[in-house]
Design a protein around this motif. Structure first.
Motif, mmCIF file in Angstrom:
data_model
loop_
_atom_site.group_PDB
_atom_site.id
_atom_site.type_symbol
_atom_site.label_atom_id
_atom_site.label_comp_id
_atom_site.label_asym_id
_atom_site.label_seq_id
_atom_site.Cartn_x
_atom_site.Cartn_y
_atom_site.Cartn_z
ATOM 1 N N LYS A 704 0.813 -1.218 0.000
ATOM 2 C CA LYS A 704 0.000 0.000 0.000
ATOM 3 C C LYS A 704 0.847 1.269 0.000
ATOM 4 N N ASN A 705 1.982 1.248 0.708
ATOM 5 C CA ASN A 705 2.805 2.465 0.753
ATOM 6 C C ASN A 705 3.872 2.506 -0.343
ATOM 7 N N GLY A 706 3.883 1.482 -1.227
ATOM 8 C CA GLY A 706 4.783 1.518 -2.375
ATOM 9 C C GLY A 706 6.171 0.963 -2.139
ATOM 10 N N ASP A 707 6.458 0.466 -0.934
ATOM 11 C CA ASP A 707 7.778 -0.126 -0.694
ATOM 12 C C ASP A 707 7.977 -1.415 -1.492
ATOM 13 N N LEU A 708 6.879 -2.124 -1.716
ATOM 14 C CA LEU A 708 6.898 -3.337 -2.540
ATOM 15 C C LEU A 708 5.917 -3.120 -3.680
ATOM 16 N N LYS A 709 6.410 -3.271 -4.895
ATOM 17 C CA LYS A 709 5.587 -2.992 -6.073
ATOM 18 C C LYS A 709 5.208 -4.289 -6.780
ATOM 19 N N LEU A 710 3.898 -4.502 -6.971
ATOM 20 C CA LEU A 710 3.405 -5.654 -7.723
ATOM 21 C C LEU A 710 3.069 -5.212 -9.142
ATOM 22 N N ILE A 711 3.611 -5.931 -10.133
ATOM 23 C CA ILE A 711 3.401 -5.583 -11.534
ATOM 24 C C ILE A 711 2.839 -6.813 -12.259
ATOM 25 N N PRO A 712 1.683 -6.669 -12.931
ATOM 26 C CA PRO A 712 0.798 -5.504 -12.996
ATOM 27 C C PRO A 712 0.030 -5.315 -11.689
ATOM 28 N N ASP A 713 -0.391 -4.089 -11.431
ATOM 29 C CA ASP A 713 -0.978 -3.773 -10.124
ATOM 30 C C ASP A 713 -2.383 -4.342 -9.937
ATOM 31 N N MET A 714 -2.927 -4.980 -10.977
ATOM 32 C CA MET A 714 -4.233 -5.632 -10.830
ATOM 33 C C MET A 714 -4.197 -6.734 -9.769
ATOM 34 N N HIS A 715 -2.976 -7.219 -9.461
ATOM 35 C CA HIS A 715 -2.847 -8.299 -8.479
ATOM 36 C C HIS A 715 -2.864 -7.784 -7.033
ATOM 37 N N CYS A 716 -2.811 -6.474 -6.864
ATOM 38 C CA CYS A 716 -2.817 -5.921 -5.495
ATOM 39 C C CYS A 716 -4.097 -6.301 -4.748
ATOM 40 N N LYS A 717 -5.209 -6.284 -5.457
ATOM 41 C CA LYS A 717 -6.496 -6.604 -4.830
ATOM 42 C C LYS A 717 -6.469 -8.017 -4.240
ATOM 43 N N THR A 718 -5.904 -8.963 -5.007
ATOM 44 C CA THR A 718 -5.795 -10.346 -4.524
ATOM 45 C C THR A 718 -4.871 -10.415 -3.315
ATOM 46 N N TRP A 719 -3.769 -9.687 -3.390
ATOM 47 C CA TRP A 719 -2.797 -9.620 -2.291
ATOM 48 C C TRP A 719 -3.481 -9.161 -1.006
ATOM 49 N N TYR A 720 -4.231 -8.080 -1.083
ATOM 50 C CA TYR A 720 -4.917 -7.555 0.101
ATOM 51 C C TYR A 720 -5.948 -8.546 0.626
ATOM 52 N N HIS A 721 -6.721 -9.134 -0.302
ATOM 53 C CA HIS A 721 -7.794 -10.045 0.121
ATOM 54 C C HIS A 721 -7.229 -11.237 0.885
ATOM 55 N N TRP A 722 -6.188 -11.841 0.356
ATOM 56 C CA TRP A 722 -5.610 -13.024 0.997
ATOM 57 C C TRP A 722 -4.994 -12.687 2.352
ATOM 58 N N LEU A 723 -4.189 -11.642 2.370
ATOM 59 C CA LEU A 723 -3.429 -11.352 3.587
ATOM 60 C C LEU A 723 -4.293 -10.718 4.673
ATOM 61 N N GLU A 724 -5.321 -10.005 4.286
ATOM 62 C CA GLU A 724 -6.194 -9.400 5.310
ATOM 63 C C GLU A 724 -7.136 -10.431 5.921
ATOM 64 N N GLU A 858 10.602 -5.266 -6.323
ATOM 65 C CA GLU A 858 9.507 -5.399 -7.290
ATOM 66 C C GLU A 858 9.174 -6.865 -7.508
ATOM 67 N N VAL A 859 7.904 -7.109 -7.836
ATOM 68 C CA VAL A 859 7.455 -8.452 -8.200
ATOM 69 C C VAL A 859 6.752 -8.342 -9.547
ATOM 70 N N TYR A 860 7.329 -8.991 -10.562
ATOM 71 C CA TYR A 860 6.672 -9.028 -11.873
ATOM 72 C C TYR A 860 6.005 -10.382 -12.031
ATOM 73 N N LEU A 861 4.686 -10.360 -12.204
ATOM 74 C CA LEU A 861 3.897 -11.587 -12.295
ATOM 75 C C LEU A 861 3.479 -11.800 -13.742
ATOM 76 N N HIS A 862 4.115 -12.783 -14.378
ATOM 77 C CA HIS A 862 3.804 -13.006 -15.798
ATOM 78 C C HIS A 862 2.523 -13.811 -15.955
ATOM 79 N N ALA A 863 2.041 -13.828 -17.196
ATOM 80 C CA ALA A 863 0.808 -14.534 -17.515
ATOM 81 C C ALA A 863 1.020 -16.044 -17.529
ATOM 82 N N MET A 864 -0.083 -16.765 -17.547
ATOM 83 C CA MET A 864 -0.026 -18.217 -17.642
ATOM 84 C C MET A 864 0.044 -18.629 -19.112
ATOM 85 N N VAL A 865 0.856 -19.640 -19.393
ATOM 86 C CA VAL A 865 0.935 -20.179 -20.752
ATOM 87 C C VAL A 865 -0.110 -21.276 -20.898
#
Length: 1266
Positions: A704-724, A858-865
């Motif tokens: 949330k404060n930008g110290d760790l960046k998830l790319i693409p940021d669409m995955h942030c929502k999943t990150w918050y849901h799981w960890l919260e 940074e975390v770059y999350l690639h697509a599934m093949v």
């Protein structure tokens, strides 16, 4: 509701594109077949009438199909125009004779065939880098072009013909198999909703039988068929006249001649194919290989001439061993040590460790390619780079594989072998399979520092795992507890929440369950009654359950305390029908009064909600299932049964007792073990747990404060849901392979210390060694060590526990090493988004807990093949492909053989073989590592899965061949003794085309750097591809031919230096993407005086110093290229393949000078004998074909004396008549009284543009033949 009037024909391009557009938008309309109207389709909507198919498609299809912005909208219109004017007319000319609705004309059909193939080539080139024609989703451009090509693909384009257009065919299959398209084809009888739309298998013969078959299948139905069959088959059965009989006899004679001719042509064609096959056999025998005797690790010998064509086997030989031997992949390269300060920075990335038991598949290849591209790029930027390799012990996966292997080979279980012998077998398996993985990684060109290779079970990492466990146990973060856990009866082990797949069922469904021959019923809810004790006569309490077998463990029935129906039962009991157990009726607010009967059976030991209810009401907890899923502890006839056998038996017993009420379909979620595919059973077990709440909160805050960046940021929502919503993590596994838990149960031989129980965490001590644990126990219980006896826990830790420590454990943590201080935290983590929580979140939590730092920036999350059909990769589907099979090529039979090496059962093998045969009927051609890497990066789009057709990779091998041949030509142009200048800086003597190519090179550098910086890999691949293919090869090298063959030494020298700069720089740009071919070619270039790098991999990445962009020159060159393009099209139209013609360019005065400056370029590229620029007052000579470039310029190609004038005039007159008809129709439409008031403004504007286009084209036609 809108009304759409359609013709009676089954397939119609103009109707199809409108209907499909309506389906995509979900537009409801009333479709009617109508024969009375002249122009169809016709739409009546809101009192207005529309008869233009594109207008109708726009109105029915909504905005989504027409692009997301103005530019995309324009592109969509352009492609539709291409479909309307180019594809559809030529497809109709080619296919309609087969359908019996157009006279057979051999020449016309041949011309149409060639033109369709030109259209397919245009599409194929475009689709090489795009999934769809415009943007990132399906638009009306795709719908129109696919509809226009439908008859070609279903009637005449057979498998062999399609193989030349693999990109277009892949796209076409994707579009027509969309439900919205399939719906219309199925309705027309040209498809099947349950299967892929069938394409032409073999181009049909041209005879009467073909007429009837094709008309019935594609065009007309029954009595509608007026153009095929015998005219005497009418109902009145009138006798034929002599004239009719004579006419039919002539027709039969003509058809017999045609069939004889057709047979002869087929025989000739077959002979030609056989000749070609023999030629191919010869070619296969002469595959170019590197055959010089170069010892492993020594530099490749590239002396002598370059091979005649590109060969992956030749190019990719010897380089990797030399790179390794030179130490180019180590962070120490070029500096005193890896730990010295580097002002350019440090780049650290850890390879996501593949499972040691497996082989890499294309998903792994994507991971490794992306990481290697980034690693090589950062290395070329001068940074200290470490890419750390390793493999994971993969506890459950490895144990399952090895257990299957032992059973298959020896018919023994692990228990038959014993723990020690079984673990030894796993280590043997690791030695065999681990090498395979590293071989694959090297073959793919992965520039890993192998000197730092790790394995998650080696001593260094095992030490880190022990230290982490002991530390967190001492803190109380890790603890032992008796709780409800997810249990896999097949694995006989607990699994974590995220190892449970939740399969949604809509109703009754039969599922396969390991250990059961017959499928098991799920998705139903069964109601039955419990008799009330001391209630009214015959009083029952009806409950419902989706798992009837669990009623054997019921210990209560719950009702809502405010439910008036059951208030009289508060405090009473019901009788269990199969034992003497009395079940209390308890009041609990968790019960939903309005759901079912409002009474709920409570099974505390086998349901999470019931577990909590049981604790609230102090109920009895009865575990009715053993570790392998058998019924136990019930004291009934069902004890000893398998749980799902008991399901059937309990239901029958309830029916026999009259207590069964009903069974209904019930939507539900079934928990399935992701590892064993078994149905997960909730069981109460003593396990080790880890409290993740504090670390999870800090991990959320970091993103949330930008110290760790998830790319693409669409995955942030999943990150918050799981960890919260995180729960305590069950970290123990009942396995033999893995890190054994360093915790010991303490027995104290002292009467003053009470005897402990295993459930009591106070009697469990952890330690790095048994001796350390004994010392801690003696201190805790205040006795001497001699009175302490320890027994180590049999369980092992979850695999993700050790994987979660990798960012720092690979640097010998907890020791404070130089590598730890230099390379931790890592710069980047690159992995698939499917393990965001499995691995990424756990690494983050462990790093925060154990080091106080984030593990990476940074975390770059690639697509599934996925495969070409969009399916997940699955061994049982036969679509899991070893990347080396793409690199080296493999036959279908060899593909089948790979299935036998795994652990698939016989049925799965046959299913997989069928899948392989469907997708790879001829096997997989040799593509090479470079082509595979390029393809994977080209299709890597953020946030979108990759549907990878393996055969499309072959297109990038062809690109490599183009690059190879271009480089060969360029080397000849440079000359044997060429010596480049000191620097790449231009001399100031460069020509227009020199300056243009340098500007394009600058843009390629910019797009490549920007693509890599932002992880937009298609931006990088497109920049490299376009520069090599469309700018260097197609334009610049062609323009150099007259210069190099001329006598201007200054121009030759200047252009040679520019060419060298282009080659040297472009190879550097290409290297991270295609390391082998770039190294091979770069090594053949002469060096600048100050160049000392031994390999292109350690040369400097081209950046700011290559700033030669010139927009004015590029704009002027664009005009010249447009003139060239139009001229080439005109030449092709008149079949001027090798004949040069004079070109007269007629333009307005303001651009005349620009064109004159580029006249030599235009002459070279358009293959003209002369280029003359005419101003507005000048006229071209008679006998010219005319084509429009833009509103300021047209071209005139002098054809007099080069073609058959009379024949061409006849063609042009026909075109003129067609254009005049279109123009008349448009004008008539626009002149109607209600046109201005009723037709939408956008449609009016489009009509006006069409009038202008038709008029301009007609003028060109008239000018040409007059």
């Amino acid at each position: 509701m809108a009304k759409l009037y359609l013709p009676k024909y089954k397939t119609n391009y103009f109707c199809l594109k409108a209907l499909v557009a309506a389906n995509f938008n979900g537009t409801k309309l009333e479709a009617k077949v109508c024969e009375d109207l002249v122009k169809l389709p016709r739409l009546e909507k809101d009192g207005q009438v529309f008869d233009d198919s594109n207008t109708i498609a726009r109105l029915l299809g909504g905005d989504a199909l027409w692009g997301t912005n103005l530019q995309e909208n324009a592109q969509v219109h352009q492609w539709i125009e291409f479909a309307d004017c180019e594809i559809n007319p030529s497809v109709c000319t080619w296919t309609f004779p087969f359908l019996g609705v157009k006279n057979y004309n051999k020449q016309d059909m041949a011309d149409a065939s060639e033109y369709v193939k030109k259209c397919l080539k245009i599409l194929d080139d475009h689709l090489l880098h795009h999934m769809y024609l415009v943007g990132e989703r399906i638009t009306q451009a795709d719908v129109a072009c696919a509809a226009a090509l439908l008859l070609a693909y279903q009637v005449v384009l057979d498998v062999k013909s399609r193989s030349a257009f693999i990109n277009t065919t892949r796209w076409f299959r994707t579009i027509i198999n969309q439900p919205q398209f399939k719906q219309e084809l199925t309705a027309a009888g040209c498809g099947d909703n349950n299967n892929e739309i069938a394409l032409c298998e073999k181009t049909p013969k041209f005879d009467k039988d073909t007429f009837e078959e094709m008309q019935k299948k594609y065009f007309l139905t029954g009595s509608d068929n007026k153009s095929a069959g015998d005219s005497n088959n009418s109902s009145n059965n009138k006798p034929k006249s002599a004239a009719q009989l004579k006419k039919e006899a002539k027709k039969r004679e003509k058809m017999e001649k045609f069939n004889a001719k057709n047979k002869k042509m087929q025989e000739q064609s077959k002979a030609q194919e056989n000749k070609k096959a023999k030629s191919n056999e010869k070619t296969e025998k002469t595959v170019i290989k590197y055959e010089k005797s170069t010892p492993p690790g020594e530099k490749k010998d590239i002396s002598g001439e370059m091979p005649s064509s590109y060969s992956p086997q030749y190019v990719e030989a010897a380089w990797y061993q030399w790179w390794e031997e030179m130490g180019l992949f180590k962070p120490e390269y070029g500096r005193k040590s890896a730990n010295e300060d580097n002002p350019k920075g440090t780049f650290t990335i850890c390879l996501p460790p593949p499972n040691v038991t497996g082989s890499l598949h294309l998903g792994h290849a994507l991971t490794n390619t992306i990481e290697d591209v980034l690693t090589r790029w950062h290395r070329m930027r001068g940074e200290t780079v470490l890419w750390n390799p390793g493999t994971d012990h993969a506890g459950i996966a490895t144990q399952v594989v090895v257990e299957k292997k032992i059973w298959k080979e020896k018919k023994l279980t692990r228990h038959d072998l014993g723990r020690e012998a079984f673990v030894e077998e796993v280590w043997k398996w690791k030695q065999v399979k681990g090498n395979r993985i590293f071989e694959q990684l090297r073959k793919l060109g992965s520039s890993l520092d192998w000197s730092r290779e790790f394995f998650t079970m080696n001593d260094r990492l095992s030490n880190a795992v022990k230290y982490c466990f002991v530390t967190l146990h001492d803190r109380g973060t890790i603890f032992r507890s008796n709780r409800l856990v997810n249990w896999s009866c097949t694995l006989k082990s607990a699994i974590s929440d995220i190892e449970v797949n939740k399969q949604e069922l809509t109703g009754r469904t039969m599922l396969s369950v390991p250990g059961y021959e017959d499928k098991i019923e799920f998705g139903v809810i069964i109601s039955f009654a419990y008799p009330v004790i001391d209630g009214n006569a015959g009083e029952e309490l009806i409950v419902a359950t989706t798992r009837i077998e669990t009623m054997l463990g019921d210990t209560a029935v719950a009702v809502h305390p405010e439910d008036d129906r059951y208030k009289h039962l508060h405090g009473k009991y019901v009788q269990h029908p199969f034992c003497d157990r009395k079940l209390p009726i308890v009041c609990d607010e968790m019960v939903e009064r309005d759901f079912g009967t409002g009474a709920v059976k409570i099974t505390p030991s086998h349901d999470p909600n019931d577990y909590e209810c049981g604790k609230r009401h102090n109920l009895q907890f009865i575990n009715i299932f053993s570790d392998n899923g058998d019924v136990i502890n019930t004291g009934t006839e069902f004890d000893g049964m398998k749980r799902f056998q008991a399901r059937t038996a309990v239901l029958k017993a309830l029916q026999d007792k009259g207590l069964y009420k009903e069974t209904k379909d019930n939507p539900m979620v079934v928990p399935i073990c992701s590892r064993s595919k078994d149905i997960v059973e909730p069981l109460i077990k003593v396990q080790w747990f880890m409290n993740c709440k504090e670390a999870a909160e800090k991990s959320v805050e970091a993103v949330k404060n930008g110290d760790l960046k998830l790319i693409p940021d669409m995955h942030c929502k999943t990150w918050y849901h799981w960890l919260e919503n995180i729960r305590d993590w069950c970290i123990s596994r009942q396995l033999w392979w893995g890190h054994r838990i360093p915790a010991y149960f303490v027995t104290v031989d002292d009467p003053s210390v009470p005897k402990g129980e295993e459930l009591d965490g106070e009697y469990w001590i952890s330690g790095m060694t048994e001796e350390e644990a004994k010392g801690k126990a003696a201190k805790k219980f205040n006795v001497c060590k001699s009175k302490i006896t320890l027994r180590q826990d049999e369980d092992v830790l979850d695999t993700w526990f050790s994987s979660g420590l990798l960012p720092f454990s690979i640097f010998d943590w907890p020791n404070e090493t130089n590598d730890l201080s230099t390379f931790f935290p890592n710069t980047l983590l690159e992995t698939g988004h499917d393990i965001l929580f499995f691995w990424v979140a756990r690494m983050t939590m462990f790093s925060i807990l154990m080091t106080g730092k984030l593990p990476f920036k940074e975390v770059y999350l690639h697509a599934m093949v996925r495969d070409a059909h969009g399916r997940k990769m699955s061994k049982s589907l036969g679509n899991v492909i070893d990347p080396l099979d793409v690199v080296n090529g493999i036959t279908l039979e060899e593909l089948h053989q790979t299935l036998l090496m795994g652990n698939l059962d016989a049925r799965e093998i046959e299913r997989a073989k069928a899948g392989q045969k469907q997708d790879y009927p001829n096997g997989i051609p040799e593509c090479g590592s470079d082509a595979l890497r390029f393809a994977l990066c080209a299709y890597t789009c953020q946030g979108r899965d990759i549907n990878l057709d393996v055969l499309r990779i072959l297109g990038y091998r062809h690109f490599c061949n183009k690059l190879w041949n271009a480089f060969k030509f360029a080397l000849k142009g440079l000359g044997e003794n060429f010596q480049p200048t000191q620097s790449a800086k231009p001399s100031g003597k460069e020509s227009l085309v020199d300056r243009w190519i340098l500007s394009k090179l600058s843009k390629a550098i910019d797009s490549s750097s920007r693509g890599l910086e932002t992880y937009e890999f298609p931006l990088y691949t497109t920049g490299v591809y376009n520069f090599w293919l469309y700018e260097l090869c197609d334009v610049y090298l062609e323009c150099l031919k007259p210069i190099f063959s001329g006598n201007d030494k200054s121009a030759i020298t200047t252009s040679r230096n520019v060419l060298y700069t282009c080659l040297d720089t472009a190879l550097r740009l290409t290297h991270p993407l295609m390391p082998f071919i770039s190294e091979e070619l770069w090594q053949r270039l002469p060096r600048r005086p100050n160049e000392t790098a031994p390999s292109v991999s350690v040369t400097e990445w081209p950046e700011n110093q290559y700033n030669w962009k010139d927009e004015e020159i590029e704009n002027d060159m664009d005009l010249a290229m447009n003139i060239t393009k139009v001229t080439r099209s005109l030449r092709a139209e008149y079949n001027l393949t090798k004949t040069k013609a004079e070109l007269y360019i007629h333009c307005v005065d303001e651009i005349a000078d620009v064109i004159r400056r580029h006249a030599d370029i235009i002459q070279t590229l358009s293959y003209s004998s002369l280029v003359k620029v005419l101003t507005s007052s000048e006229k071209p000579p008679p006998g010219c074909a005319v084509a429009i470039v833009n509103d300021k310029c047209d071209i005139n190609l002098l054809l007099k004396g080069l073609i058959d004038i009379e024949k061409e005039i006849s063609k042009l007159q026909a075109k003129h008549a067609d254009q005049a008809k279109k123009l008349s129709s448009l004008k008539e439409k626009r002149n109607k009284p209600e046109y201005k008031s009723k037709v939408p403004e956008a449609v009016q504007k489009a009509d006006l543009e069409k009038v202008g286009d038709c008029s301009s084209l007609d003028v060109c036609i008239v000018q040409t033949y007059s």
